[in-house]
Motif scaffolding. Structure first.
Motif, PDB file in Angstrom:
ATOM      1  N   SER A 132       0.856  -1.107   0.131  1.00  0.00           N
ATOM      2  CA  SER A 132      -0.154  -0.067   0.023  1.00  0.00           C
ATOM      3  C   SER A 132       0.525   1.273   0.017  1.00  0.00           C
ATOM      4  N   HIS A 133       2.051   1.264   0.702  1.00  0.00           N
ATOM      5  CA  HIS A 133       2.761   2.528   0.711  1.00  0.00           C
ATOM      6  C   HIS A 133       4.327   2.231   0.666  1.00  0.00           C
ATOM      7  N   SER A 134       4.869   2.071  -0.689  1.00  0.00           N
ATOM      8  CA  SER A 134       6.152   1.911  -1.131  1.00  0.00           C
ATOM      9  C   SER A 134       7.274   2.971  -0.263  1.00  0.00           C
ATOM     10  N   LYS A 135       6.709   4.078   0.003  1.00  0.00           N
ATOM     11  CA  LYS A 135       7.885   4.921   0.776  1.00  0.00           C
ATOM     12  C   LYS A 135       7.113   5.616   2.031  1.00  0.00           C
ATOM     13  N   SER A 136       7.093   7.088   2.322  1.00  0.00           N
ATOM     14  CA  SER A 136       6.498   7.612   3.553  1.00  0.00           C
ATOM     15  C   SER A 136       4.989   7.572   3.484  1.00  0.00           C
ATOM     16  N   TYR A 137       4.381   7.396   4.402  1.00  0.00           N
ATOM     17  CA  TYR A 137       3.003   7.500   4.533  1.00  0.00           C
ATOM     18  C   TYR A 137       2.508   7.810   5.878  1.00  0.00           C
ATOM     19  N   VAL A 138       0.980   8.303   6.083  1.00  0.00           N
ATOM     20  CA  VAL A 138       0.556   8.464   7.351  1.00  0.00           C
ATOM     21  C   VAL A 138      -0.472   7.287   7.740  1.00  0.00           C
ATOM     22  N   HIS A 139      -0.894   7.196   9.147  1.00  0.00           N
ATOM     23  CA  HIS A 139      -1.797   6.579   9.502  1.00  0.00           C
ATOM     24  C   HIS A 139      -2.581   6.804  10.583  1.00  0.00           C
ATOM     25  N   ILE A 140      -3.903   6.954  10.469  1.00  0.00           N
ATOM     26  CA  ILE A 140      -4.705   7.615  11.390  1.00  0.00           C
ATOM     27  C   ILE A 140      -5.286   6.673  12.375  1.00  0.00           C
ATOM     28  N   VAL A 141      -5.296   7.099  13.558  1.00  0.00           N
ATOM     29  CA  VAL A 141      -6.135   6.009  14.587  1.00  0.00           C
ATOM     30  C   VAL A 141      -7.001   6.774  15.300  1.00  0.00           C
ATOM     31  N   GLU A 142      -8.254   6.670  15.555  1.00  0.00           N
ATOM     32  CA  GLU A 142      -9.157   7.085  16.495  1.00  0.00           C
ATOM     33  C   GLU A 142      -9.742   5.771  17.409  1.00  0.00           C
TER      34      GLU A 142
END
Length: 651
Positions: free
Chosen positions: A175-185
């Protein structure tokens, strides 16, 4: 008063050292106050968090915890315990702690050949990594966020190359070959986790893959990820493999994104967690610091040799953590009051601690926790109440600890008798604890600048003394007792054109000319310079080259000067040496030549035959050393008589 040359030289050296120390202390200083400098933003943000979370009591709400593991280095050639114990970590540790997130911050596989010198991606290692995570089932109840490290990028032609197994054999790679963000609630907490992938593209074989590089595209991506995180989350956790000291941002049109500035510019940023440095082989076991922008940087000790992992939590907006050795139970983390060393004014609602009603402790074990108790004096102990899950609470009166530094002592015991004792310092008036000097140096300096400085210093040491001695018309008169004879030999050596000019010209060549031409990536020829690497039509400003050059200068070129001076001394004044005595006098050069051959051999194993043959830094310098040594030993009688006359001149 007239000063001697020696006194003036000493004064100059002291001035240079004082300027250097002043700059160093300024760079690693943490006696700054982010809250004062950003009063309006920080106050508004912490007030907002205070209103959102309310009073810290015995509720299990507004609490979230996660794990970090780094530098796993799964290998099929060495230390099978890395694999088996990583499987235990997934099967037992993760399932016992039940974190909301697991961060795997790079160097997931070892990617080193059986000889420990060659480097390339090994598919079987990636299959081990992927299968252990999937077969353990941890991804069914926790989110596994992994990112690449420099070992995961060895010998990779491009991010889309087939040998980039991170794409297919990691959890996030597809899904993410390099930098990415993941949001948690979760449980009343909105948290964003931003993964920073600073692996260079293309990825060279070792050792020229130590420094992370953010190109212009990746800098723009990180800026967008930061904006997205700010808009959706109250707290931002940054994670990556390389420490910020080991990340280089490329410049375009006089613009360059500083990763430390980027992290610090987001009001919700609390911490950047990383690995890579392996706690400097255990010399700096707790590599933590607080940057001038008011956030923490925490390097985690490696799994490879030390089997370390990290438990971290955000409790009512307060970030806490503890580093733990694998299979050591129970695990105890105090989330309120917060540890005095890691308080973040302007980035978390510290005012909630003063008004809190309960001490809050997370306690985990691989079996049931039997009891958790606390004390402020190690005499009277209070038992904590168990709530839902791993949270244990105990009523307290914070007004009794208004000023100064205090300690709360915690003892957790599980049902099989395993016990964990913890001393937790805290303060309610902002009293802070210092960070270790080595931690600050390793995380707050710029590794590229350090490498360049060391290289430049060694280059000057290699050339300047010889040039100064050549300009001196009479024999030196300093260091008469210990170093006079060697200094005098160096002075005589500087008068020999056939020795002086090759050494100086080689030193001038080193910072400018190519060091190696060879197959730096399978199928691609590249050129290594001191200032960077050219390959595939791409320029990689890899500063680790300066360290490579420093090794050559420190262990080859500078010793070569001393060896040649010693040989010259024997040639001029050791005419009576015969047999084994003459042999012993040549041992220093033999030892130096052995070092050079060993360094060249290692480079051949790392980069192949082409780089060995076309290697001015390693291979060709061997030829230069032999020629200079031979010229020194075979000086003509006329030249020897001339040097002896110079030697007899009064100082």
């Amino acid at each position: 008063m007239i000063f001697s040359k020696a006194a003036l030289s000493l004064i100059c050296v002291l001035l240079v050292l004082s300027v250097f120390m002043a700059n160093l202390l300024n760079i690693i200083a943490i006696d700054h106050n982010f809250y004062v400098e950003n009063n309006d933003v920080g106050e508004n943000y912490t007030k907002y968090l205070g209103k959102k979370y309310g009073q810290i009591s015995d509720s299990t709400q507004n609490l979230i915890w996660f794990l970090q593991i780094s530098d796993i280095h799964i290998s099929i050639f060495r230390d099978s315990g890395r694999i088996s114990q990583f499987q235990q970590f997934c099967d037992t540790t993760v399932k016992s702690i039940k974190p909301h997130i697991v961060l795997a911050t790079g160097d997931l596989t070892d990617a080193k050949a059986k000889d420990n010198l060659g480097s390339s991606q090994v598919k079987k290692e990636w299959i081990y990594y992927y299968n252990i995570i999937k077969e353990s089932g941890v991804t069914q109840y926790t989110t596994w966020l992994d990112i690449r490290g420099n070992h995961d990028n060895f010998n990779i032609r491009s991010i889309n190359a087939q040998e980039n197994y991170f794409k297919n054999y990691s959890i996030q790679g597809s899904s993410h070959s390099k930098s990415y963000v993941h949001i948690v609630e979760q449980n009343g907490v909105n948290m964003a986790l931003i993964g920073v992938d600073a692996c260079p593209d293309p990825g060279l074989r070792r050792p020229f893959n130590f420094i992370g590089i953010l190109d212009i595209q990746e800098q723009q991506t990180l800026q967008k990820l930061k904006n997205e995180a700010e808009s959706k989350a109250d707290h931002i956790i940054w994670f990556g493999h390389y420490p910020t000291s080991c990340i280089l941002s490329l410049e375009k049109d006089s613009q360059r994104l500083n990763v430390r500035e980027l992290i610090g510019s987001a009001s919700g940023s609390q911490v950047y967690v990383c690995g890579h440095l392996h706690s400097m082989g255990g010399l700096v076991k707790q590599m933590y610091t607080k940057h001038k922008k008011g956030y923490l940087e925490l390097e985690l000790g490696d799994w490879k040799d030390n089997r370390m992992f990290r438990l971290a939590a955000i409790d009512h907006g307060l970030f806490s953590f503890i580093d733990q050795k694998h299979n050591t139970w129970p695990i105890v983390l105090v989330t309120n009051p917060k540890h005095a060393r890691f308080i973040l004014p302007g980035r978390e609602p510290l005012q909630l601690i003063k008004d809190s009603t309960h001490i809050r402790i997370l306690a985990f074990s691989d079996v049931k926790i039997e009891s958790v108790k606390i004390s402020f004096d190690k005499i009277s102990w209070m038992k904590c109440k168990e709530t839902d899950g791993p949270l244990y609470v105990c009523h307290w009166l914070p007004h009794l600890f208004k000023t100064g530094l205090h300690n709360v002592y915690v003892v957790a015991t599980d049902e099989v008798g395993k016990e964990k004792a913890l001393q937790h310092p805290f303060s309610l008036d902002g009293t802070v604890m210092s960070f270790g000097i080595m931690s600050r140096i390793m995380l707050m300096l710029d590794a590229a600048v350090v490498f360049q400085t060391i290289f430049g210093t060694l280059l000057m040491v290699n050339v300047l003394p010889l040039v100064v001695l050549r300009l001196q018309k009479r024999p030196p008169r300093h260091f008469r007792r210990c170093g006079w004879r060697m200094l005098k030999s160096l002075w005589l050596l500087s008068k020999i054109d056939k020795i002086f000019y090759p050494i100086v010209l080689y030193a001038i060549y080193v910072p400018f000319g190519p060091w190696v031409i060879g197959e730096l990536i399978d199928g691609y020829i590249g050129t290594i310079f001191a200032w960077g690497i050219l390959i595939k039509g791409t320029y990689l400003p890899e500063p680790f080259t300066y360290t490579y050059g420093s090794v050559q200068l420190l262990f080859v070129q500078i010793p070569l000067l001393l060896v040649l001076a010693n040989c010259l001394d024997n040639r001029l004044f050791g005419q009576g040496l015969r047999g084994y005595k003459r042999l012993i006098k040549n041992l220093p050069f033999t030892f130096l030549l052995s070092i050079q051959l060993l360094l060249a051999y290692f480079f051949w194993l790392e980069y192949g035959t082409i780089s060995f043959l076309f290697g001015p830094l390693r291979t060709w310098s061997i030829v230069l050393s032999i020629l200079l040594w031979y010229k020194t030993l075979t000086l003509s009688p006329e030249h020897c008589r001339y040097l002896i006359k110079l030697n007899d001149l009064p100082s």
